[in-house]
Design a protein around this motif. Structure first.
Motif, PDB file in Angstrom:
ATOM      1  N   GLY A   1       9.482  14.999  17.872  1.00  0.00           N
ATOM      2  CA  GLY A   1       8.063  15.503  17.437  1.00  0.00           C
ATOM      3  C   GLY A   1       7.601  15.044  15.929  1.00  0.00           C
ATOM      4  N   ILE A   2       8.404  13.830  15.324  1.00  0.00           N
ATOM      5  CA  ILE A   2       7.840  13.090  14.234  1.00  0.00           C
ATOM      6  C   ILE A   2       7.590  11.730  14.936  1.00  0.00           C
ATOM      7  CG2 ILE A   2       8.798  12.105  12.118  1.00  0.00           C
ATOM      8  CD1 ILE A   2       9.303  14.767  11.676  1.00  0.00           C
ATOM      9  N   GLU A   3       5.796  11.504  14.600  1.00  0.00           N
ATOM     10  CA  GLU A   3       5.498  10.735  14.580  1.00  0.00           C
ATOM     11  C   GLU A   3       5.380   9.160  13.383  1.00  0.00           C
ATOM     12  OE1 GLU A   3       1.262  11.285  14.973  1.00  0.00           O
ATOM     13  OE2 GLU A   3       1.782  13.190  16.781  1.00  0.00           O
ATOM     14  N   ALA A   4       5.829   8.239  14.095  1.00  0.00           N
ATOM     15  CA  ALA A   4       6.353   6.408  13.402  1.00  0.00           C
ATOM     16  C   ALA A   4       4.987   6.038  12.476  1.00  0.00           C
ATOM     17  CB  ALA A   4       7.019   6.050  14.314  1.00  0.00           C
ATOM     18  N   LEU A   5       3.585   6.643  12.932  1.00  0.00           N
ATOM     19  CA  LEU A   5       2.556   5.761  11.889  1.00  0.00           C
ATOM     20  C   LEU A   5       2.488   6.657  11.178  1.00  0.00           C
ATOM     21  CD1 LEU A   5       0.975   3.260  11.683  1.00  0.00           C
ATOM     22  CD2 LEU A   5      -1.012   4.955  13.014  1.00  0.00           C
ATOM     23  N   PRO A   6       2.618   7.547  11.179  1.00  0.00           N
ATOM     24  CA  PRO A   6       1.856   8.734  10.165  1.00  0.00           C
ATOM     25  C   PRO A   6       2.629   8.583   9.153  1.00  0.00           C
ATOM     26  CG  PRO A   6       1.117  10.073  11.668  1.00  0.00           C
ATOM     27  CD  PRO A   6       2.161   8.933  11.767  1.00  0.00           C
ATOM     28  N   LEU A   7       4.060   8.745   9.666  1.00  0.00           N
ATOM     29  CA  LEU A   7       5.099   9.313   9.027  1.00  0.00           C
ATOM     30  C   LEU A   7       5.601   7.393   7.585  1.00  0.00           C
ATOM     31  CD1 LEU A   7       8.655   9.965   7.891  1.00  0.00           C
ATOM     32  CD2 LEU A   7       9.391   7.830   9.532  1.00  0.00           C
ATOM     33  N   ILE A   8       5.204   6.890   8.327  1.00  0.00           N
ATOM     34  CA  ILE A   8       5.520   5.134   7.684  1.00  0.00           C
ATOM     35  C   ILE A   8       4.452   4.744   6.644  1.00  0.00           C
ATOM     36  CG2 ILE A   8       5.124   3.274   7.572  1.00  0.00           C
ATOM     37  CD1 ILE A   8       8.764   4.891   8.112  1.00  0.00           C
ATOM     38  N   GLY A   9       2.810   5.456   7.343  1.00  0.00           N
ATOM     39  CA  GLY A   9       1.596   5.448   6.300  1.00  0.00           C
ATOM     40  C   GLY A   9       1.714   6.343   4.727  1.00  0.00           C
ATOM     41  N   ALA A  10       2.285   7.590   4.966  1.00  0.00           N
ATOM     42  CA  ALA A  10       2.516   8.048   4.010  1.00  0.00           C
ATOM     43  C   ALA A  10       2.972   7.553   3.054  1.00  0.00           C
ATOM     44  CB  ALA A  10       2.486   9.541   4.332  1.00  0.00           C
ATOM     45  N   TYR A  11       4.607   7.103   3.904  1.00  0.00           N
ATOM     46  CA  TYR A  11       5.322   6.845   2.616  1.00  0.00           C
ATOM     47  C   TYR A  11       4.836   5.559   1.459  1.00  0.00           C
ATOM     48  CZ  TYR A  11       9.347   4.187   0.781  1.00  0.00           C
ATOM     49  OH  TYR A  11      10.200   3.515  -0.044  1.00  0.00           O
ATOM     50  N   ALA A  12       3.933   4.552   2.857  1.00  0.00           N
ATOM     51  CA  ALA A  12       3.333   4.001   2.368  1.00  0.00           C
ATOM     52  C   ALA A  12       2.310   4.100   0.715  1.00  0.00           C
ATOM     53  CB  ALA A  12       3.007   2.267   2.895  1.00  0.00           C
ATOM     54  N   ALA A  13       1.476   5.126   0.814  1.00  0.00           N
ATOM     55  CA  ALA A  13       0.480   5.331   0.098  1.00  0.00           C
ATOM     56  C   ALA A  13       1.213   5.938  -1.058  1.00  0.00           C
ATOM     57  CB  ALA A  13      -0.569   6.799   1.537  1.00  0.00           C
ATOM     58  N   THR A  14       2.855   6.403  -0.843  1.00  0.00           N
ATOM     59  CA  THR A  14       3.259   6.706  -2.354  1.00  0.00           C
ATOM     60  C   THR A  14       3.172   5.996  -3.246  1.00  0.00           C
ATOM     61  OG1 THR A  14       5.258   6.319  -2.338  1.00  0.00           O
ATOM     62  CG2 THR A  14       3.971   8.958  -0.768  1.00  0.00           C
ATOM     63  N   PHE A  15       3.288   4.979  -2.978  1.00  0.00           N
ATOM     64  CA  PHE A  15       3.062   3.848  -4.153  1.00  0.00           C
ATOM     65  C   PHE A  15       2.141   3.746  -4.423  1.00  0.00           C
ATOM     66  CE2 PHE A  15       6.526   0.619  -1.019  1.00  0.00           C
ATOM     67  CZ  PHE A  15       7.307   1.548  -1.271  1.00  0.00           C
ATOM     68  N   LEU A  16       0.840   4.390  -3.939  1.00  0.00           N
ATOM     69  CA  LEU A  16       0.139   3.691  -5.220  1.00  0.00           C
ATOM     70  C   LEU A  16       0.252   5.113  -7.216  1.00  0.00           C
ATOM     71  CD1 LEU A  16      -3.038   5.192  -2.550  1.00  0.00           C
ATOM     72  CD2 LEU A  16      -2.848   2.795  -3.442  1.00  0.00           C
ATOM     73  N   GLY A  17       1.047   5.074  -6.151  1.00  0.00           N
ATOM     74  CA  GLY A  17       1.365   6.299  -7.705  1.00  0.00           C
ATOM     75  C   GLY A  17       2.321   5.352  -8.650  1.00  0.00           C
ATOM     76  N   TYR A  18       2.780   4.140  -8.438  1.00  0.00           N
ATOM     77  CA  TYR A  18       2.796   3.593  -9.602  1.00  0.00           C
ATOM     78  C   TYR A  18       1.956   2.767  -9.531  1.00  0.00           C
ATOM     79  CZ  TYR A  18       8.241   3.967  -6.370  1.00  0.00           C
ATOM     80  OH  TYR A  18       8.992   3.901  -6.237  1.00  0.00           O
ATOM     81  N   TRP A  19       1.000   2.538  -8.695  1.00  0.00           N
ATOM     82  CA  TRP A  19      -0.089   1.763  -9.681  1.00  0.00           C
ATOM     83  C   TRP A  19      -0.297   2.266 -11.034  1.00  0.00           C
ATOM     84  CZ3 TRP A  19      -1.889  -0.016  -4.246  1.00  0.00           C
ATOM     85  CH2 TRP A  19      -0.946  -1.038  -4.092  1.00  0.00           C
ATOM     86  N   VAL A  20      -1.444   4.066 -10.343  1.00  0.00           N
ATOM     87  CA  VAL A  20      -1.810   4.786 -11.517  1.00  0.00           C
ATOM     88  C   VAL A  20      -0.854   5.106 -12.641  1.00  0.00           C
ATOM     89  CG1 VAL A  20      -2.123   6.748 -11.362  1.00  0.00           C
ATOM     90  CG2 VAL A  20      -3.543   5.678  -9.517  1.00  0.00           C
ATOM     91  N   GLY A  21       0.392   4.925 -12.173  1.00  0.00           N
ATOM     92  CA  GLY A  21       1.260   4.414 -13.180  1.00  0.00           C
ATOM     93  C   GLY A  21       1.027   3.859 -14.558  1.00  0.00           C
ATOM     94  N   ALA A  22       1.372   2.836 -13.758  1.00  0.00           N
ATOM     95  CA  ALA A  22       0.751   1.241 -14.394  1.00  0.00           C
ATOM     96  C   ALA A  22      -0.347   1.201 -15.420  1.00  0.00           C
ATOM     97  CB  ALA A  22       1.162   0.194 -13.910  1.00  0.00           C
ATOM     98  N   ALA A  23      -1.093   1.852 -14.457  1.00  0.00           N
ATOM     99  CA  ALA A  23      -2.734   2.283 -15.137  1.00  0.00           C
ATOM    100  C   ALA A  23      -2.494   2.640 -16.072  1.00  0.00           C
ATOM    101  CB  ALA A  23      -3.317   2.022 -13.899  1.00  0.00           C
ATOM    102  N   ARG A  24      -1.902   3.609 -16.315  1.00  0.00           N
ATOM    103  CA  ARG A  24      -2.447   4.448 -17.426  1.00  0.00           C
ATOM    104  C   ARG A  24      -1.091   3.771 -18.434  1.00  0.00           C
ATOM    105  NH1 ARG A  24       1.036  10.004 -16.999  1.00  0.00           N
ATOM    106  NH2 ARG A  24      -0.289  10.260 -19.134  1.00  0.00           N
ATOM    107  N   ILE A  25       0.154   3.550 -18.382  1.00  0.00           N
ATOM    108  CA  ILE A  25       0.556   3.365 -19.686  1.00  0.00           C
ATOM    109  C   ILE A  25       0.112   1.785 -20.219  1.00  0.00           C
ATOM    110  CG2 ILE A  25       2.931   1.054 -20.189  1.00  0.00           C
ATOM    111  CD1 ILE A  25       3.738   3.092 -18.010  1.00  0.00           C
TER     112      ILE A  25
END
Length: 136
Positions: free
Chosen positions: A99-123
């Protein structure tokens, strides 16, 4: 110093918060566009990203404010190893789950990397304000 450690913890929490918000948005979009299985898979992928970042942050920040450069580097390296091992193991389990679909799983995991960039921009923005004498 103690203040630097407080700032580091605050920044880590901000990154985790942004990663979680991004994950919820991506999961909602997947759910809307492709259905429940895609949304659930995306939420799981984002959760893996947030959990992995949490493990790394805990490993990096556990030394406290009295940490020397060697301990800080060791914390960074240990945190990175734990994060990679955890991520690979949990993604492998998730991808084998029914029941787990690979593309949304990997895509959402990769999307969380944006959090690092937002954190770096804040700092970076805050450091620039401090250098210009504009910070609180």
């Amino acid at each position: 110093t103690k203040l630097d450690m407080q700032d580091s913890r605050r920044e880590a929490c901000a990154v985790l918060l942004v990663q979680g918000l991004i994950g919820v948005v991506v999961a909602g979009a997947c759910w809307t566009a492709a259905g429940k299985a895609a949304g659930t898979s995306a939420l799981l992928g984002a959760g893996i990203g947030v959990a992995a970042t949490t493990l790394m942050a805990l490993a990096m920040l556990r030394g406290g404010s009295g940490m020397n450069a060697t301990r800080a580097a060791l914390g960074l390296f240990t945190g990175w190893l734990v994060k990679v091992a955890f991520t690979l193991a949990v993604l492998a389990l998730a991808l084998r789950s029914p029941g787990i679909e690979a593309l949304p799983l990997i895509g959402a995991y990769a999307a969380t990397f944006l959090g690092y960039w937002v954190g770096a921009a804040r700092i970076g923005g805050r450091k620039t304000q401090q250098q210009l004498g504009m910070a609180d």
